[in-house]
Motif scaffolding. Structure first.
Motif, short mmCIF file in Angstrom:
data_model
loop_
_atom_site.label_atom_id
_atom_site.label_comp_id
_atom_site.label_asym_id
_atom_site.label_seq_id
_atom_site.Cartn_x
_atom_site.Cartn_y
_atom_site.Cartn_z
N UNK A 55 0.82 -1.21 0.00
CA UNK A 55 0.00 0.00 0.00
C UNK A 55 0.86 1.27 0.00
N UNK A 56 1.97 1.22 0.71
CA UNK A 56 2.87 2.38 0.73
C UNK A 56 3.46 2.62 -0.65
N UNK A 57 3.86 1.56 -1.31
CA UNK A 57 4.42 1.69 -2.67
C UNK A 57 3.35 2.21 -3.62
N UNK A 58 2.16 1.65 -3.55
CA UNK A 58 1.07 2.09 -4.41
C UNK A 58 0.74 3.57 -4.16
N UNK A 59 0.76 3.97 -2.90
CA UNK A 59 0.48 5.36 -2.55
C UNK A 59 1.50 6.31 -3.14
N UNK A 60 2.76 5.94 -3.10
CA UNK A 60 3.80 6.80 -3.68
C UNK A 60 3.69 6.89 -5.19
N UNK A 61 3.38 5.76 -5.83
CA UNK A 61 3.25 5.77 -7.29
C UNK A 61 2.04 6.58 -7.72
N UNK A 62 0.92 6.37 -7.01
CA UNK A 62 -0.31 7.09 -7.40
C UNK A 62 -0.20 8.58 -7.09
N UNK A 65 1.06 10.43 -9.89
CA UNK A 65 0.17 10.48 -11.04
C UNK A 65 0.37 9.39 -12.07
N UNK A 66 1.08 8.35 -11.73
CA UNK A 66 1.34 7.27 -12.68
C UNK A 66 0.21 6.26 -12.72
N UNK A 67 -0.55 6.15 -11.62
CA UNK A 67 -1.69 5.26 -11.59
C UNK A 67 -2.95 6.10 -11.42
N UNK A 68 -4.02 5.67 -12.06
CA UNK A 68 -5.30 6.41 -11.90
C UNK A 68 -6.41 5.44 -11.77
#
Length: 68
Positions: A55-62, A65-68
């Protein structure tokens, strides 16, 4: 580790959860030995830690603006 993250990685918390679930299982006729409960607690703690890391990795990526 700060206090906000340490509660969900606490083996005391997850040990309590496993103990309650083992008691419920005993009511249904499934016997879970205390030694098995320790293994389940360790596994559950590791699973929660891995999920928190993902979740931390996903939060940083999103946040970038790379994930939407």
């Amino acid at each position: 580790m700060d206090d906000a993250k340490s509660w969900y990685l606490s083996k005391s918390i997850w040990g309590g959860v496993v103990a309650v679930l083992a008691s419920c299982a005993n009511l249904l006729g499934v016997d879970i030995a205390p030694a098995d409960q320790i293994g389940l607690t360790d596994g559950l703690t590791a699973l929660v830690a891995a999920a928190g890391g993902l979740l931390a990795i996903w939060g940083r990526i999103s946040a970038k603006g790379r994930l939407r």
